[in-house]
Design a protein around this motif. Structure first.
Motif, PDB file in Angstrom:
ATOM      1  N   UNK B 326     -35.364  33.679 -20.728  1.00 56.51           N
ATOM      2  CA  UNK B 326     -34.774  34.914 -20.178  1.00 56.51           C
ATOM      3  C   UNK B 326     -35.758  36.078 -20.314  1.00 56.51           C
ATOM      4  N   UNK B 327     -36.304  36.222 -21.532  1.00 50.53           N
ATOM      5  CA  UNK B 327     -37.215  37.359 -21.754  1.00 50.53           C
ATOM      6  C   UNK B 327     -38.496  37.177 -20.927  1.00 50.53           C
ATOM      7  N   UNK B 328     -38.997  35.945 -20.858  1.00 53.58           N
ATOM      8  CA  UNK B 328     -40.200  35.703 -20.052  1.00 53.58           C
ATOM      9  C   UNK B 328     -39.946  36.041 -18.584  1.00 53.58           C
ATOM     10  N   UNK B 329     -38.761  35.700 -18.095  1.00 50.80           N
ATOM     11  CA  UNK B 329     -38.410  36.055 -16.717  1.00 50.80           C
ATOM     12  C   UNK B 329     -38.422  37.563 -16.522  1.00 50.80           C
ATOM     13  N   UNK B 330     -37.868  38.264 -17.519  1.00 49.94           N
ATOM     14  CA  UNK B 330     -37.861  39.732 -17.451  1.00 49.94           C
ATOM     15  C   UNK B 330     -39.288  40.264 -17.397  1.00 49.94           C
ATOM     16  N   UNK B 331     -40.205  39.530 -18.057  1.00 49.08           N
ATOM     17  CA  UNK B 331     -41.612  39.941 -18.090  1.00 49.08           C
ATOM     18  C   UNK B 331     -42.397  39.362 -16.904  1.00 49.08           C
ATOM     19  N   UNK B 333     -42.864  36.293 -16.063  1.00 49.28           N
ATOM     20  CA  UNK B 333     -43.625  35.079 -16.366  1.00 49.28           C
ATOM     21  C   UNK B 333     -42.718  33.895 -16.031  1.00 49.28           C
ATOM     22  N   UNK B 334     -42.319  33.790 -14.757  1.00 47.08           N
ATOM     23  CA  UNK B 334     -41.283  32.812 -14.423  1.00 47.08           C
ATOM     24  C   UNK B 334     -41.767  31.368 -14.579  1.00 47.08           C
ATOM     25  N   UNK B 335     -43.058  31.105 -14.359  1.00 44.99           N
ATOM     26  CA  UNK B 335     -43.577  29.744 -14.516  1.00 44.99           C
ATOM     27  C   UNK B 335     -43.399  29.256 -15.938  1.00 44.99           C
ATOM     28  N   UNK B 336     -43.847  30.081 -16.895  1.00 40.78           N
ATOM     29  CA  UNK B 336     -43.718  29.716 -18.309  1.00 40.78           C
ATOM     30  C   UNK B 336     -42.230  29.647 -18.691  1.00 40.78           C
ATOM     31  N   UNK B 337     -41.436  30.576 -18.120  1.00 35.45           N
ATOM     32  CA  UNK B 337     -39.998  30.589 -18.412  1.00 35.45           C
ATOM     33  C   UNK B 337     -39.363  29.267 -18.008  1.00 35.45           C
ATOM     34  N   UNK B 338     -39.719  28.762 -16.837  1.00 34.97           N
ATOM     35  CA  UNK B 338     -39.149  27.491 -16.363  1.00 34.97           C
ATOM     36  C   UNK B 338     -39.490  26.354 -17.299  1.00 34.97           C
ATOM     37  N   UNK B 339     -40.773  26.288 -17.699  1.00 37.49           N
ATOM     38  CA  UNK B 339     -41.151  25.145 -18.537  1.00 37.49           C
ATOM     39  C   UNK B 339     -40.533  25.249 -19.927  1.00 37.49           C
ATOM     40  N   UNK B 340     -40.395  26.457 -20.469  1.00 31.99           N
ATOM     41  CA  UNK B 340     -39.763  26.601 -21.789  1.00 31.99           C
ATOM     42  C   UNK B 340     -38.284  26.215 -21.722  1.00 31.99           C
TER      43      UNK B 340
END
Lengths: 110, 595
Positions: B326-331, B333-340
């Motif tokens: 969620x926080x990565x998406x806010x930042x 960083x959707x690619x990393x967010x998806x894999x996490x």
């Protein structure tokens, strides 16, 4: 799981009773989506009678927070039981949502 | 059901269809193949010129109704005797023969290995597993007891007839590993011969059967499964020998297809490899305890508490991954967010826990025996073990959470196999154990230096960013106080388990909004008392821990070497742990070696 929604001062107060798990989380998600789709931008979840939340329930909370991310929107949770409070704190969720001790504090304080 | 093929590309058996048995002159087979569960076995109907043979009638009404229809058509086409051979007398392989009135109208000739036949004759409810299920089964008349002691001395090849059994049979041998020979009982039909092998271990009356290029293996390859190993009649030494024997049969005979008692048929090489691995598993199951009603109750009760704790730890882990995503998406960083977000099987563990809880509620409401809950927990935990890959999560999730998940899974596996979870006891200084537990829930964030160092490497930066978000300190608004009495603080405990327990108790305090957590250590004679008191703003309305969870924490305390007591007052939650020298531990855990 039972869900009761009341509108108070333009905010939807959603009282949930029962476990929020993989089988009941979709019902909560549907209700929250219905509220948001109807134009309500202030949502308070009252978890006083929620003894358990699974990761499926946490996901629904995040999805709702994502939809209510305008500075004028409000999204909060009140009256957490110790079990749910523990999960929220340990999962890091208390830094995303506003957590209130009870409904009154939420409606007065957000 | 996923189709399997033989090594040459040809098809294995097709479910619920008549087809030729390869390697036979005139035998056809009609398989009824089910998913693997404890409710009923597969059934196989063989059609020979002079006989119909039903292998394992099963235990489900719809299955038996289906097979009765097929049998009726086959008999209408060509009237023949109906022989029912049961690969062993566990109820899931035959109970429908008592229940289905249409089946009972057929003049069925039953064949069961002699130990099973005697168990039927004596109403032995242990070997049928009726006693474990808290019930009694009826009995069936066995016309052909296979491998009877009275025929042990029969010469190979000599033809035997038996009153009441319309077919002749003989005995023979097949080479087995180590220069041994495996005895087989051959039932002689017009066109072909059915070979039976006595394979005790899973149950004393287990048999495997070969006809043409098909080998029916009964429950042989499930015999080491958690919750199956240790059933009444289970025998490790005999099982190892039976596995060796059937590996010998696979090597010596022209077998292409193996049909187990549960689940899909397998190509013979797959079964051979499965049996090789099974043999290693069984060899590791020394001194396994008998799975009886009392142990099923004990393990089921343990499973309920443990599943609560497992559900909790996996919810925290998965919640953290969602939070990071969620926080990565806010930042952005959707690619990393998806894999996490997908690191823990995308909700699979949540589904498994939900599935177990629904199963438990249904079975408890129906008053069904504990063994079902025990077996379901075993099945669910084995799947969790499969989904949970610690190495995928090590870099982002606190190690104490991963260690707990691993330990709970491994403890249940040991418990279900009849062993107490392992305990490593040492005379331990408790101070570092306490400070280690506090540090786990009160960890500092990732250092800025480490973060800045990665700024030039985009991939490393994204990883560290995710890690920094994931390192939650749940006690950020808690202050800790320590009160030490006059030392020493030595106690005979399992250090890792005690640290894990203290972390769980701290989590309970944090969940109750403790503003201050005070930990006191006080020696009392040979005992050492640790008291953890959380005081805070909690109303106390629902502060008590759920009984199931509390019982689990008390059991965890016992394994760690202590006695846990708790009290819940409005705004104050207190846990006390009594630890001591070896004498306390030997009372708590009688079989533990104390240094």
């Amino acid at each position: 799981m039972e869900i009761t929604t009341n509108i108070q001062d333009g905010a939807a107060v959603v009282a949930v009773t029962g476990r929020i798990d993989t089988s009941t989380a979709p019902d909560l998600e549907r209700e929250l989506n219905r509220i948001i789709d109807s134009g309500t931008r202030k949502v308070l979840l009252n978890f006083r009678n929620v003894p358990y939340i699974s990761s499926g329930g946490l996901r629904v909370l995040l999805a709702t927070a994502k939809k209510l991310n305008d500075p004028s929107d409000r999204f909060g949770i009140s009256s957490l039981t110790p079990e749910v409070n523990k999960i929220m704190k340990l999962a890091g969720f208390t830094s995303i949502f506003k957590i209130f001790p009870d409904e009154g504090a939420a409606l007065a304080g957000w | 059901m996923r189709e399997q093929r033989l090594p040459d590309g040809s098809q294995l058996l097709t479910d619920r269809t008549w087809q030729d048995v390869p390697g036979c002159r005139d035998v056809r087979i009609y398989p009824y193949i089910r998913k693997i569960d404890t409710l009923s076995s597969n059934s196989y109907l063989l059609s020979l010129n002079d006989c119909l043979i039903l292998l394992d009638p099963g235990a489900l009404p719809e299955q038996m109704e289906h097979m009765v229809g097929v049998i009726r058509s086959a008999i209408a086409e060509k009237p023949r005797p109906l022989l029912a051979i049961i690969t062993h007398i566990h109820g899931d392989h035959w109970l429908q023969v008592l229940e289905n009135t249409d089946f009972r109208k057929f003049p069925v000739i039953y064949a069961v290995q002699e130990t099973g036949a005697l168990a039927f004759a004596n109403n032995d409810s242990r070997l049928t597993q009726a006693s474990l299920l808290g019930t009694r089964f009826g009995t069936i008349p066995v016309a052909l007891p296979l491998f009877p002691e009275s025929e042990l001395a029969c010469d190979d090849g000599a033809v035997v007839t038996r009153p009441g059994f319309p077919f002749r049979y003989s005995y023979g041998t097949t080479p087995a590993p180590g220069g041994r020979e495996i005895r087989c009982q051959n039932i002689l039909f017009d066109s072909d011969t059915l070979e039976c092998y006595h394979t005790p271990g899973h149950n004393p009356d287990c048999i495997c059967i070969r006809i043409g290029e098909i080998l029916f293996t009964g429950d042989l390859h499930f015999a080491a499964t958690t919750g199956i190993a240790g059933l009444a009649g289970w025998d490790q030494k005999k099982l190892i020998r039976s596995i060796e024997d059937i590996r010998g049969v696979l090597a010596a005979k022209p077998v292409r297809i193996c049909c187990p008692g549960h689940g899909r048929p397998l190509p013979a090489p797959t079964m051979a490899a499965t049996l090789e691995a099974l043999q290693r598993d069984v060899e590791s199951l020394e001194a396994i305890a008998e799975l009886n009603v009392a142990r099923a109750r004990q393990v089921a009760a343990y499973a309920e508490g443990l599943m609560t704790a497992l559900g909790e730890v996996f919810t925290i882990i998965e919640g953290r991954l969602y939070y990071v995503a969620y926080v990565l998406n806010e930042l952005e960083e959707s690619g990393e967010a998806d894999s996490v977000g997908k690191l823990l099987g995308s909700g699979m563990i949540d589904d498994l826990i939900g599935n177990f809880n629904a199963f438990r509620a249904e079975y408890q409401e129906a008053g069904k025996p504990d063994v079902y809950i025990m077996l379901k927990a075993g099945q669910v935990i084995a799947k969790m073990d499969h989904v949970f890959e610690r190495e995928d999560l090590d870099w982002i999730i606190d190690s104490y959470l991963l260690e707990r998940a691993e330990r709970l899974i491994s403890d249940y596996m040991r418990m279900a196999k009849g062993h107490r979870p392992p305990v490593i006891v040492g005379n331990t200084d408790l101070l570092p154990v306490v400070s280690g537990a506090v540090a786990a829930v009160n960890r500092p964030p990732l250092s800025d230096d480490e973060f800045f160092d990665a700024a030039d490497d985009p991939e490393q930066y994204r990883k560290l960013l995710a890690k920094r978000i994931a390192l939650v300190s749940p006690s950020a608004d808690v202050s800790f106080a320590f009160h030490e009495g006059p030392g020493p603080y030595q106690a005979s405990i399992d250090e890792d388990r005690m640290r894990g327990l203290l972390i769980m108790l701290l989590e309970e305090e944090i969940g109750r909004d403790a503003g201050t957590i005070t930990i006191a250590l006080e020696p009392e004679g040979e005992r050492l008392i640790l008291t953890m008191t959380g005081t805070g703003s909690s109303s106390g309305e629902n502060d008590a821990i759920l009984p199931l969870k509390l019982r689990f924490l008390e059991e965890e305390a016992t394994l760690a070497g202590g006695i846990l007591r708790s009290s819940f007052e409005p705004g104050t939650t207190t846990f006390s742990l009594e630890m001591g020298t070896g004498s306390l531990l030997s009372t708590l855990l009688p079989d533990t070696q104390i240094p």
